[in-house]
Design an enzyme around this catalytic site. Structure first.
Site, PDB file in Angstrom:
ATOM      1  N   ALA A  34      46.724 -21.061  36.902  1.00 24.93           N
ATOM      2  CA  ALA A  34      47.819 -19.600  36.427  1.00 24.93           C
ATOM      3  C   ALA A  34      48.985 -20.493  37.050  1.00 24.93           C
ATOM      4  CB  ALA A  34      47.333 -19.229  37.929  1.00 24.93           C
ATOM      5  N   ARG A  39      57.493 -28.547  35.202  1.00 23.46           N
ATOM      6  CA  ARG A  39      58.645 -29.439  34.946  1.00 23.46           C
ATOM      7  C   ARG A  39      57.988 -30.456  33.321  1.00 23.46           C
ATOM      8  NH1 ARG A  39      57.428 -32.556  40.345  1.00 23.46           N
ATOM      9  NH2 ARG A  39      56.072 -30.958  40.777  1.00 23.46           N
ATOM     10  N   GLU A 205      52.605 -29.624  53.579  1.00 20.90           N
ATOM     11  CA  GLU A 205      53.080 -29.485  51.942  1.00 20.90           C
ATOM     12  C   GLU A 205      54.718 -30.173  52.160  1.00 20.90           C
ATOM     13  OE1 GLU A 205      52.311 -28.959  49.013  1.00 20.90           O
ATOM     14  OE2 GLU A 205      50.213 -29.108  50.346  1.00 20.90           O
TER      15      GLU A 205
END
Ligand code: UD1
Ligand code: CA
Length: 557
Positions: A34, A39, A205
């Site tokens: 999705a 980039r 993260e």
């Protein structure tokens, strides 16, 4: 080895290589597709960029299918119609799930699980209705293991997924994560392991990691196996309270542990296998690596690849033993090459079938069939639906399209053959054209078997040349030539004697003409031995000497 990845954990998760037979079938594989892929800087959604002839989504779904999941779900949002259509084209039974406006991998999986649970409920309800039972308990929904993978990991294959699934079941884990170690882990989620057990405590993260956590080189590949119930409970409690304001799938690790589940990681020693593509540099790097792996597999299977650095073979191409690929060869799509054939140098074939022992040199071709022992090129252009029979020939500077050239028939030089049917053992003279297009419609040229057509013929279609017929050089064939007839269509030649000396007096041509009429013959410049050798060569090859002063004119009589 990183201190957070002790050796004992390795041993615990690296089971024997699984065979797909003894692996439990996963309840679902969920492919995440999705995201936008900013980039890539592309109008094409990231997962539809291609390497080795397949989109990244195609690679993910091919790997997923090898696990034989009960459901294969693909989560879409960015350019959803394009991605959904691609997913359905790859697998018509794929469950396409729309992610809503809430961002993050956790939300993506939640949307998928909701859709799969709804299907499971509907199936139970249908069964209950059939048996006449009053449907009270529809159950929790999907049960068993759920494999989740990002749609942008092109080298990941079914074998790697199978190993992960096997480790998950062997250890009885709640969650099993595929990881690898990178020298530069910038941007990735880091794997935080428990000292001693090596179990995974959390995935942090990059944006949320402390300076110390950023030292960790083991990263989350975005490939996981979850127990469905653990996943459902974990996703239910997720919030987007992090640096990126997204719902992180990775947070399910903490919730699984909080309820007493075991979370382990399978550390791959092959970073390329699990590496995701974020930009076009990675696309090229992983594309080249995938090609190297494909070529290595073919070489092990008995294919000669003279120069792997300039040879490109798509994932779906099939090559038989003793095929030779010469430098600069590119084989795309569903191309199939039979044993003993030689392709290249500098040849690009897309969806072409090449027969045994055929040779195809410096050729560009698509959607065509080349028969056993046939030869093509150099410098041939095979457009869609060219069918060359056994031991047939399409020679230098020849373009073909939508044509059948029968067994043993030859189109050796400088010709265009489009919308034509040529029988067996016929020869088409150099520089011939099937004139197939009247500006509005295409028409067919039919040439029979054992026909010999002259050089520089135009076959103005629709037209038929019968079996065993000949046509004269330079003819424009507008009417059918019956079997065995000679078709001639050209004006008679007329020579105007002395024209040059009268009309171009004093020119070099006029002087040469004057010398010719006084000498009688032109010097050929060959010495006695060379003349003999040329005569022998001509006798062997059946060449007709092109030289009026050739020894054959005096000696062969
Ligand atoms: C993700 C992981 C990170 C891991 C990295 C590996 C999370 C929170 N982080 O980070 O730990 O190291 O992948 O490449 O999961 N996607 C959706 N919906 C979304 C967002 C993403 O379907 O709302 C899909 C993307 O299309 C892609 C995959 O999920 O296929 C990963 O998304 P991406 O944005 O690349 O995640 P990362 O931030 O790289
Ligand atoms: Ca990513």
């Amino acid at each position: 080895m990183d201190s957070t990845a002790p050796q004992d954990e390795q041993d615990a998760t690296h089971g024997s290589t699984p065979s797909s037979d003894d692996l439990p079938r996963p309840a679902a594989v969920v492919v995440l597709a999705a995201g936008q892929g900013t980039r890539m800087r592309s109008a094409t959604p990231k997962v539809l960029h291609r390497l080795a002839g397949r989109s990244m989504l195609g690679h993910a779904m091919t790997a997923a299918r090898e696990l034989d999941p009960a459901h294969l779900a693909v989560v879409v949002r960015h350019e959803r119609d394009q991605v959904a259509a691609a997913a359905r084209a790859l697998e018509e039974t794929a469950v396409v799930v729309d992610q809503d406006e809430i961002p993050g991998t956790g939300r993506a999986v939640q949307c998928a699980l909701d859709a799969l649970d709804a299907r499971a409920h509907a199936a139970v309800a249908a069964r209950l209705a059939e048996t006449g039972d009053a449907g009270s308990d529809l159950g929790d929904g999907l049960q068993g293991s759920v494999v989740v993978l990002a749609g942008d990991i092109p080298l990941l294959d079914g074998a790697a997924l199978g190993e992960l699934l096997a480790a998950h079941h062997a250890d009885g884990n709640a969650v099993t994560i595929l990881t690898t170690e990178l020298d530069d882990a910038t941007g990735y989620g880091r794997i935080v392991r428990e000292q001693g057990t090596g179990d995974v405590v959390a995935i942090v993260e990059h944006a949320d990691a402390t300076a110390e956590q950023r030292q960790i080189r083991e990263i989350n590949s975005s490939v996981y196996v979850f127990d469905a119930a653990v996943l459902r409970r974990g996703l239910g409690g997720l919030a987007a309270d992090n640096a990126q304001g997204e719902v992180y799938l990775t947070d399910v690790v903490a919730s699984a542990r909080a309820e007493g589940g075991t979370v382990r990681a399978l550390l791959s020693d092959d970073p390329m296998l699990v590496e995701g593509v974020n930009d076009r540099l990675a696309l090229a790097t992983l594309g080249a690596e995938l090609n190297r792996r494909i070529l290595a597999d073919w070489m092990r299977a008995g294919v000669t690849v003279v120069d792997p650095a300039t040879t490109w073979v798509d994932a779906d191409v099939e090559l038989a033993q003793d095929v030779t690929l010469l430098p600069g060869t590119q084989l795309h799509g569903a191309t199939r090459v039979e044993s003993g054939a030689t392709i290249g140098p500098d040849t690009t074939l897309t969806d072409v079938e090449v027969g045994a022992d055929a040779t195809v040199a410096r050729t560009h071709g698509s959607l065509s069939v080349i028969g056993d022992g046939a030869t093509v090129g150099p410098f041939a252009y095979l457009r869609p639906n060219t069918r060359l029979g056994e031991r047939g020939k399409i020679g230098a500077f020849v373009e073909t399209k939508n044509s059948e050239i029968g067994a043993g028939s030859k189109v050796p030089h400088l010709s265009y053959v489009g919308d034509a049917t040529i029988g067996e053992q016929s020869n088409i003279g150099a520089a011939s054209v099937t004139v197939n297009y009247d500006g509005v419609h295409k028409h067919r040229t039919v040439i029979g078997s054992h026909a010999r057509t002259g050089a520089d013929n135009m076959f103005v279609a629709p037209v038929t040349v019968g079996d065993g017929a000949y046509t004269a050089a330079g003819s424009i064939i507008t009417r059918d030539v019956p079997a065995g007839a000679l078709g001639v269509s050209r004006s008679q030649q007329k020579n105007v004697d002395g024209w040059v000396e009268r009309r171009r007096p004093g020119s070099a041509a006029a002087e040469a003409a004057a010398r010719a009429s006084s000498d009688g013959a032109v010097k050929d410049g060959l010495g006695a031995q060379a003349k003999r050798e040329l005569a022998e060569h001509n006798a062997l090859t059946g060449n007709v000497p092109g030289d009026v002063a050739s020894p054959q004119s005096s000696e062969s009589a």
